[in-house]
Design an enzyme around this catalytic site. Structure first.
Site: not given
Ligand code: UT7
Length: 309
Positions: A108, A232, A262
């Site tokens: 990215c 980004h 993204n």
């Molecule tokens: O170009 C570089 C590429 N990547 C990035 O920039 C990604 C960087 N990371 C992020 O943007 C965020 O970490 C995410 C959007 C991927 C996730 O957001 P978060 O606020 O960090 O959530 P989390 O990973 O802490 O997950 C919270 C909960 C989890 O459930 P538990 O373990 O708390 O029960 C996940 O399983 O949300 C759950 N979860 C979802 N729920 C509904 C993960 N994906 C989803 C979803 N819908 N699509």
């Protein structure tokens, strides 16, 4: 010898996939995706070369340059059509370019890496560069995995940079990589993207803030001197966290992540092209672009918007 961006163009595939479309078949919701990422919809069904060619055509038409005038093509991508040959070869042929062409993979951060590379090539005597970011990461994503499927869309955007009498094209830059963090975000050959989202988020904010501070210092500029910040586009919360720490306002930030998701190497140029199309860029403006991604790579570059004719 410096240079200026004299043309720009973007291309998105037609298929729009909304958060509601995902919610119909995965255990997710529009509310969760919007709150956690700021993303509302994305485009899918793109092919790296096709999107790059379309974006390149628009940028060349706006710049008023023929293919023969372009003497170097850099295609930033992590989702080339084939392993061999480089997708830039096909784009070069379709657009009738002269000179060389190569693909650049810095995930990215790829477009910012490519701009810095183009700057170096202008300094060694190239006259006109076409720099394109094109990625189709929706096809590299397991569409049954809610934690990654919602995060990636397809798109491409391009700029034409012409050598001119300005002192610089890039005013200051910072390139970096920490290969010990490769496991945080990877895709094996033939496999899908795996990501530790929470850790990437944390590292991304830190890397971008440090990199932006570095380029501001190298350019001897303050955050308030930057007319437009083009980050980004991975997650609106990452953009907001960076802005808060650096001192950029959201009004001076280019944001398209809500509509594009993204798009990896295409994300910075898509945001730049949207800003240029909206008349947000004026001669003399300092524009700071900053990206981070798999590797982990990061890159920041400050350019001064030049005369566009
Ligand atoms: O170009 C570089 C590429 N990547 C990035 O920039 C990604 C960087 N990371 C992020 O943007 C965020 O970490 C995410 C959007 C991927 C996730 O957001 P978060 O606020 O960090 O959530 P989390 O990973 O802490 O997950 C919270 C909960 C989890 O459930 P538990 O373990 O708390 O029960 C996940 O399983 O949300 C759950 N979860 C979802 N729920 C509904 C993960 N994906 C989803 C979803 N819908 N699509």
């Amino acid at each position: 010898m410096g240079g200026s961006i004299v043309g720009w163009g973007a291309h998105l595939p037609e298929l729009v996939v909304t958060n509601h479309d995902f919610a119909k078949r995965l255990d997710t919701s529009d509310e969760w995706i919007t709150e956690r990422t700021g993303i509302e919809e994305r485009r899918m069904g793109g092919v790296c070369s096709t999107m790059a060619i379309e974006a390149g055509k628009i940028a060349m038409a706006r710049a008023g340059v023929t293919g023969k005038e372009i003497d170097i093509l850099i295609l930033a991508t992590t989702s080339p059509d084939q392993a061999i040959p480089a997708t830039s070869s096909r784009v070069h042929a379709e657009l009738g370019l002269s000179g060389g062409a190569f693909d650049l993979n810095a995930a990215c951060a790829g477009f910012a890496y490519a701009l810095v590379t183009a700057d170096g090539l202008l300094k060694t005597g190239h006259r006109c560069a076409l720099v394109i970011g094109s990625d189709t990461l929706s096809s590299a994503t397991d569409q049954e995995d809610r934690s990654t499927a919602i995060l990636f869309g397809d798109g491409a955007a391009a700029v034409v940079i012409k050598a001119d009498d300005s002192p610089n094209f890039i005013v200051a830059y910072d390139l970096g990589v920490d290969g010990t963090l490769g496991d945080l975000l990877y895709q094996n050959h033939g496999g899908y993207i795996h990501m530790d989202g929470r850790e990437v988020f944390r590292r991304a904010v830190r890397a971008e803030v440090d990199s932006i501070s570095t380029v501001l210092e190298r350019a001897d500029l303050k955050p308030s001197d930057i007319s437009l910040f083009v980050p980004h586009q991975a997650n609106l919360r990452i953009i907001e966290a960076v802005n808060q720490r650096v001192g950029f306002s959201i009004d001076n930030t280019a944001v398209v992540v809500d509509k594009t998701d993204n798009t990896s190497a295409a994300s910075i140029p898509l945001a730049l092209v949207a800003a240029a199309d909206a008349g947000r860029l004026h001669e003399g403006d300092y524009v700071l672009m900053s990206g981070f991604g798999a590797g982990m790579t990061w890159a920041s570059a400050i350019i001064q918007w030049g005369p566009t004719k």
